[in-house]
Write a protein that holds these residues in place. Structure first.
Motif, PDB file in Angstrom:
ATOM      1  N   SER A 153       0.861  -1.183   0.000  1.00  0.00           N
ATOM      2  CA  SER A 153       0.000   0.000   0.000  1.00  0.00           C
ATOM      3  C   SER A 153       0.896   1.232   0.000  1.00  0.00           C
ATOM      4  O   SER A 153       2.117   1.126  -0.114  1.00  0.00           O
ATOM      5  CB  SER A 153      -0.918  -0.014   1.228  1.00  0.00           C
ATOM      6  N   SER A 154       0.293   2.388   0.137  1.00  0.00           N
ATOM      7  CA  SER A 154       1.051   3.634   0.182  1.00  0.00           C
ATOM      8  C   SER A 154       1.902   3.664   1.444  1.00  0.00           C
ATOM      9  O   SER A 154       1.370   3.581   2.553  1.00  0.00           O
ATOM     10  CB  SER A 154       0.089   4.821   0.165  1.00  0.00           C
ATOM     11  N   TRP A 155       3.207   3.826   1.294  1.00  0.00           N
ATOM     12  CA  TRP A 155       4.109   3.710   2.443  1.00  0.00           C
ATOM     13  C   TRP A 155       3.873   4.783   3.483  1.00  0.00           C
ATOM     14  O   TRP A 155       4.062   4.558   4.672  1.00  0.00           O
ATOM     15  CB  TRP A 155       5.565   3.737   1.980  1.00  0.00           C
ATOM     16  N   LEU A 181       1.275  -7.064   5.218  1.00  0.00           N
ATOM     17  CA  LEU A 181       1.720  -5.886   4.481  1.00  0.00           C
ATOM     18  C   LEU A 181       3.209  -5.967   4.174  1.00  0.00           C
ATOM     19  O   LEU A 181       4.026  -6.231   5.051  1.00  0.00           O
ATOM     20  CB  LEU A 181       1.422  -4.634   5.300  1.00  0.00           C
ATOM     21  N   GLN A 182       3.563  -5.744   2.914  1.00  0.00           N
ATOM     22  CA  GLN A 182       4.953  -5.756   2.452  1.00  0.00           C
ATOM     23  C   GLN A 182       5.262  -4.386   1.845  1.00  0.00           C
ATOM     24  O   GLN A 182       5.290  -4.219   0.622  1.00  0.00           O
ATOM     25  CB  GLN A 182       5.171  -6.875   1.428  1.00  0.00           C
ATOM     26  N   LEU A 225       5.022  -3.468  -5.891  1.00  0.00           N
ATOM     27  CA  LEU A 225       3.906  -4.232  -6.444  1.00  0.00           C
ATOM     28  C   LEU A 225       3.923  -5.621  -5.827  1.00  0.00           C
ATOM     29  O   LEU A 225       4.976  -6.249  -5.740  1.00  0.00           O
ATOM     30  CB  LEU A 225       4.036  -4.328  -7.963  1.00  0.00           C
ATOM     31  N   VAL A 226       2.761  -6.083  -5.391  1.00  0.00           N
ATOM     32  CA  VAL A 226       2.642  -7.421  -4.802  1.00  0.00           C
ATOM     33  C   VAL A 226       1.472  -8.140  -5.463  1.00  0.00           C
ATOM     34  O   VAL A 226       0.377  -7.572  -5.596  1.00  0.00           O
ATOM     35  CB  VAL A 226       2.409  -7.356  -3.275  1.00  0.00           C
ATOM     36  N   GLN A 227       1.706  -9.374  -5.869  1.00  0.00           N
ATOM     37  CA  GLN A 227       0.628 -10.204  -6.385  1.00  0.00           C
ATOM     38  C   GLN A 227       0.503 -11.446  -5.517  1.00  0.00           C
ATOM     39  O   GLN A 227       1.482 -12.149  -5.267  1.00  0.00           O
ATOM     40  CB  GLN A 227       0.857 -10.620  -7.843  1.00  0.00           C
ATOM     41  N   THR A 281      -1.728  -5.578  -5.705  1.00  0.00           N
ATOM     42  CA  THR A 281      -1.741  -4.288  -5.023  1.00  0.00           C
ATOM     43  C   THR A 281      -0.461  -3.536  -5.343  1.00  0.00           C
ATOM     44  O   THR A 281       0.597  -4.138  -5.515  1.00  0.00           O
ATOM     45  CB  THR A 281      -1.856  -4.457  -3.495  1.00  0.00           C
ATOM     46  N   ALA A 282      -0.579  -2.220  -5.419  1.00  0.00           N
ATOM     47  CA  ALA A 282       0.573  -1.369  -5.728  1.00  0.00           C
ATOM     48  C   ALA A 282       0.689  -0.279  -4.685  1.00  0.00           C
ATOM     49  O   ALA A 282      -0.282   0.050  -3.986  1.00  0.00           O
ATOM     50  CB  ALA A 282       0.426  -0.769  -7.125  1.00  0.00           C
TER      51      ALA A 282
END
Length: 342
Positions: free
Chosen positions: A136-138, A153-154, A159-161, A167-168
């Motif tokens: 998500s937004s850092w 949360l990473q 970008l995570v799939q 999610t970006a």
């Protein structure tokens, strides 16, 4: 023809909506150039709203929506919204609640479901991200983690799939999200061609180098705010917890407890973040040798600071300078350009 539905609402960021529509239209243009015999465009990208009524965006712009069965689209995108405070971010789930039954239906049928920046709050509100990996937004990380503790949360990832869920991170990461969707719907080669057209690095994988480490979570502890100000103005001085505690008339245990409650961190870790952030600014704006910068931010051992810098930015100081340097000075509007505009 692949169907892409943008699940918007009146609080959606207008530039993001148009950027998404434009991106997939660019795809159609490239597709037509490469496949002149094609009868249909590659993508049909369209807006929908929670109540099927036209959208009225924050700036007063009205946009029509299309009455498609969006639950059956090949890909669904939840775009970013105007939300900057905890209450606003928490409200995003309610604003998108009408989409949630359809999102669950789409997920069950195997559609790709994507969200970027604050749009990830809308997706997380559906429950589809529970016990899944996401980003998500850092700069709103603390709010996200408190609202959706079951999401893995990473934040270091741009970008995570996880399965069919993508999610970006913050702001322009939506471009990488679009490229990821393009790769899965039209192939890797086509996606790489689009990356070149968009002047975007398809291998950009991390938000970490872009993070401002001096930004911490908001709190109301006035004394800890004073401690933060003191650390900021004395970041090059040697750190001693006992001396800091005495200066603010606290025991070490009390200072650690209140600092942890306010910032979810220790004073030393917070000071290290400030030092790394100051080093980043010096690397960006000066030609000073790295050894000199290390001394300016309170370290003597260059090797130790390199390790710390790498830990926080995923780049060495030299790599960071090469990536973000602005030369001798930064000027977004050179004088010759200003004169032409005038």
């Amino acid at each position: 023809m692949k169907q892409i539905a943008i699940l918007a609402h009146n609080n959606s960021i207008s530039s993001d909506l148009f950027a998404l529509l434009d991106y997939f239209e660019y795809c159609n243009v490239l597709w037509a150039l490469q496949q002149p015999q094609a009868v249909a465009p590659l993508f049909h990208c369209y807006l929908v709203s929670p109540d099927a009524r036209p959208l009225t965006l924050k700036q007063g712009v009205q946009l029509p929506v299309q009455p498609h069965a969006w639950q059956q689209a090949d890909a669904l995108i939840l775009p970013a919204a105007y939300a900057y405070r905890r209450s606003e971010l928490a409200a995003l789930a309610a604003q998108s609640a009408a989409y949630y039954p359809g999102l669950r239906q789409a997920a069950a049928s195997g559609s790709l479901i994507a969200a970027s920046c604050t749009g990830t709050y809308s997706l997380a509100g559906s429950g589809l991200l529970d016990h899944r990996n996401a980003t998500s937004s850092w700069f709103f990380k603390d709010v996200f983690q408190s609202l959706f503790p079951d999401v893995h949360l990473q934040l270091n990832k741009l970008l995570v799939q996880d399965g069919k869920l993508l999610t970006a991170g913050a702001t322009t990461s939506y471009i990488n999200l679009c490229l990821a969707l393009t790769e899965q719907l039209a192939g890797e080669q086509f996606a790489r061609q689009m990356a070149k057209i968009m002047l975007t690095d398809p291998n950009r994988t991390s938000q970490v180098p872009y993070m401002d480490l001096s930004i911490g979570q908001q709190h109301n502890d006035t004394l800890i705010k004073q401690v933060q100000a003191h650390l900021t103005s004395h970041l090059a001085q040697p750190f001693a917890l006992e001396r800091l505690s005495e200066q603010f008339h606290l025991t070490k245990r009390t200072l650690l407890r209140r600092f942890k409650a306010a910032l979810d961190d220790t004073p030393l870790n917070y000071l290290q973040r400030l030092r790394v952030e100051q080093a980043k600014r010096l690397l960006e704006t000066t030609n000073a040798p790295i050894e000199q910068i290390v001394l300016q931010v309170g370290y003597e051992d260059v090797s130790s600071f390199r390790k710390l810098f790498l830990q926080y930015t995923e780049l060495t100081p030299g790599q960071y300078r090469q990536k973000f340097t602005q030369g001798e000075s930064f000027n977004c509007c050179p004088a010759e350009q200003v004169s032409r505009i005038g």
